[in-house]
Design a protein around this motif. Structure first.
Motif, short mmCIF file in Angstrom:
data_model
loop_
_atom_site.label_atom_id
_atom_site.label_comp_id
_atom_site.label_asym_id
_atom_site.label_seq_id
_atom_site.Cartn_x
_atom_site.Cartn_y
_atom_site.Cartn_z
N TYR A 124 -5.11 -6.48 4.27
CA TYR A 124 -6.17 -6.69 3.29
C TYR A 124 -6.64 -5.36 2.70
CZ TYR A 124 -6.44 -11.58 4.64
OH TYR A 124 -6.14 -12.90 4.87
N LYS A 125 -6.70 -4.34 3.52
CA LYS A 125 -7.09 -3.03 3.01
C LYS A 125 -6.08 -2.56 1.95
CE LYS A 125 -8.22 0.06 6.11
NZ LYS A 125 -8.15 0.79 7.41
N GLU A 126 -4.80 -2.77 2.23
CA GLU A 126 -3.76 -2.38 1.26
C GLU A 126 -3.88 -3.21 -0.02
OE1 GLU A 126 0.00 -2.76 3.17
OE2 GLU A 126 -0.45 -1.23 4.71
N LEU A 127 -4.18 -4.50 0.13
CA LEU A 127 -4.33 -5.38 -1.02
C LEU A 127 -5.46 -4.90 -1.93
CD1 LEU A 127 -3.82 -8.13 -2.53
CD2 LEU A 127 -5.51 -9.12 -0.98
N PHE A 128 -6.63 -4.66 -1.34
CA PHE A 128 -7.79 -4.27 -2.14
C PHE A 128 -7.66 -2.85 -2.68
CE2 PHE A 128 -9.91 -7.68 0.48
CZ PHE A 128 -10.04 -8.57 -0.57
N GLU A 129 -7.03 -1.98 -1.90
CA GLU A 129 -6.80 -0.61 -2.38
C GLU A 129 -5.90 -0.63 -3.62
OE1 GLU A 129 -5.63 3.77 -0.59
OE2 GLU A 129 -5.07 1.97 0.53
N LYS A 130 -4.89 -1.47 -3.58
CA LYS A 130 -3.98 -1.60 -4.73
C LYS A 130 -4.72 -2.14 -5.94
CE LYS A 130 0.31 -3.86 -6.20
NZ LYS A 130 1.38 -4.82 -5.83
N GLU A 131 -5.60 -3.11 -5.72
CA GLU A 131 -6.33 -3.71 -6.84
C GLU A 131 -7.32 -2.71 -7.44
OE1 GLU A 131 -7.02 -7.00 -9.48
OE2 GLU A 131 -5.40 -6.26 -8.21
N PHE A 132 -8.00 -1.93 -6.61
CA PHE A 132 -8.88 -0.87 -7.12
C PHE A 132 -8.07 0.10 -7.98
CE2 PHE A 132 -12.39 -2.03 -4.36
CZ PHE A 132 -13.50 -1.46 -4.98
N HIS A 133 -6.90 0.48 -7.48
CA HIS A 133 -6.06 1.44 -8.20
C HIS A 133 -5.58 0.86 -9.54
CE1 HIS A 133 -3.10 4.59 -8.93
NE2 HIS A 133 -2.19 3.65 -9.11
N GLU A 134 -5.15 -0.41 -9.53
CA GLU A 134 -4.61 -1.00 -10.76
C GLU A 134 -5.70 -1.21 -11.81
OE1 GLU A 134 -2.24 -4.43 -9.97
OE2 GLU A 134 -0.71 -3.29 -8.88
#
Length: 432
Positions: free
Chosen positions: A372-382
């Motif tokens: 989940y951390k990877e998922l949300f980190e990716k969304e913040f970045h995108e």
């Protein structure tokens, strides 16, 4: 933020210290209300503060809880409403966010004394807060009782309400909105409206008293935009003053107008919930939300979603974004939402720098679980990349233009999806 003036805080303190005058049974009388409601004072404060970790002002005790118990229970020698001026609680000189959360808690259903004059005090406090651009409002319910949150005050008195059919007139003509309501659904809607068709006693400008029903008021409201009409037996579209005929035989879009105007007179009951149940039961992809019929495919910012936000600037940007979106101004809505996204990133500043603040938000959202951390980190970045590459803000002329409202709608909904989840995981900023 520090919008709430010393004058407003003083006047609110005076309300609790001195009471307010009300008219009751043709008499004026002064009434009082304890800020801790039906609870003990110490019990109330523990709902908001970790008193065990706060310092004592009495050298005999190691923490604020023991100190306060000694002076409010054992000795009872603290002055009334002492907490408003005690620096430990940050109510006198602290941020607006801390002060407003404290005031909201006074009117929580668990705290307030239902048989007391809490509503009178709430109304008076709201009048004072509105001078400094804040207001308390029902943000959610528990056991069918309102829980109050705070938001930026946006006066609507000079803004005419535009009903559904008129707001969407262009889309209806272009057949982008095509609405159909079955006869059985119309009957259910009519029966509900009739159940809420109250009789009011009103007084004219000349002093003449008369009775008027909710349906009469609604027809008057509709008449400001068009004559209420329905189809007769000869399939002619004729004027009507019959609520039943209007609901059964008028345009489906006009039925939505009637629902919206009915809500105007039924904001303190279950009208919204019941009408939405009927719409859902009949497969009508619309819902009544804060007085407006909207598509269930839209994702407006719900009132209760503001509640966890303890930073006024972020809350204000989200309110502005949803206002622009509701008005169909997608360009400004996206700009304000992206400003909110950037402000969200610095939510824990200055205690943490921007990068650390983002990381804390992501950790909380992901509950410290790596996928989940990877998922949300990716969304913040995108989303950050979208903001950097596309002309979200009007003045950024070197970026890719957004020329299609559907693209604005996509950006809005994608960004809102992340923000609406993130704010549910935000810490309360020093209070429990």
């Amino acid at each position: 933020m520090h919008r709430i003036s010393e004058i407003t805080k003083r006047d609110i303190l005076d309300l609790f210290n001195n009471g307010i005058e009300i008219e009751e049974y043709f008499e004026t009388k002064k009434v009082t209300y304890l800020y801790f409601g039906r609870m003990e004072e110490l019990e109330f404060l523990k709902r908001l503060y970790d008193l065990k970790s706060m310092p004592s002002l009495d050298s005999r005790f190691s923490d604020a809880e023991s100190d306060i118990r000694q002076h409010t229970v054992n000795n009872n020698d603290y002055p009334f409403c002492w907490v408003f001026e005690d620096e430990r609680f940050q109510l006198k000189d602290g941020s607006d966010e801390v002060y407003l959360k404290f005031i909201c808690e006074i009117f929580h259903p668990t705290v307030r004394f239902e048989k007391g004059y809490w509503k009178k005090f709430l109304d008076e406090i709201n009048k004072l807060l509105q001078n400094d651009a804040y207001e308390l409002y029902p943000s959610e319910k528990i056991s069918n009782r309102d829980i109050y949150g705070w938001r930026i005050f946006q006066p609507e008195e000079n803004k005419m309400f535009i009903p559904y059919s008129q707001r969407n007139e262009k889309a209806i003509k272009e057949k982008k909105i095509v609405l159909s309501i079955k006869r059985s659904a119309r009957n259910q809607i009519y029966q509900l409206l009739e159940r809420y068709n109250e009789i009011y006693r009103e007084t004219s400008e000349t002093g003449w008293q008369y009775n008027i029903s909710t349906s009469d008021k609604v027809f008057n409201d509709i008449s400001q935009f068009y004559p209420p009409r329905c189809y007769n037996d000869q399939k002619q579209y004729v004027e009507t003053n019959s609520l039943q005929d209007f609901i059964y035989y008028s345009s489906p879009n006009c039925v939505m107008d009637a629902i919206e105007f009915y809500e105007k007179y039924n904001r303190s009951n279950d009208f919204e919930m019941e009408i939405n149940a009927i719409l859902k039961l009949n497969g009508i992809a619309l819902k009544l939300c804060h007085g407006k019929i909207t598509s269930t495919f839209d994702i407006p910012i719900k009132t209760g979603i503001f509640t966890p936000i303890q930073e006024a600037g972020l809350k204000e940007l989200l309110q502005e974004a949803t206002k622009y979106y509701d008005e169909g101004n997608f360009k400004n809505a996206v700009e304000k939402l992206w400003d909110a996204f950037e402000r969200l990133k610095t939510y824990y500043s200055p205690a943490l720098d921007k990068k650390e603040s983002i990381n804390k938000i992501i950790r909380n959202m992901g509950s410290n679980k790596e996928p989940y951390k990877e998922l949300f980190e990716k969304e913040f970045h995108e989303l950050t990349t979208i903001g950097n590459n596309f002309r979200i803000r009007h003045h950024e002329t070197t970026k890719t233009d957004i020329e299609d409202n559907r693209h604005y709608d996509y950006f809005y909904k994608r960004c809102l999806s992340l923000i609406s989840v993130a704010i549910q995981y935000l810490d309360s900023g020093g209070m429990l």
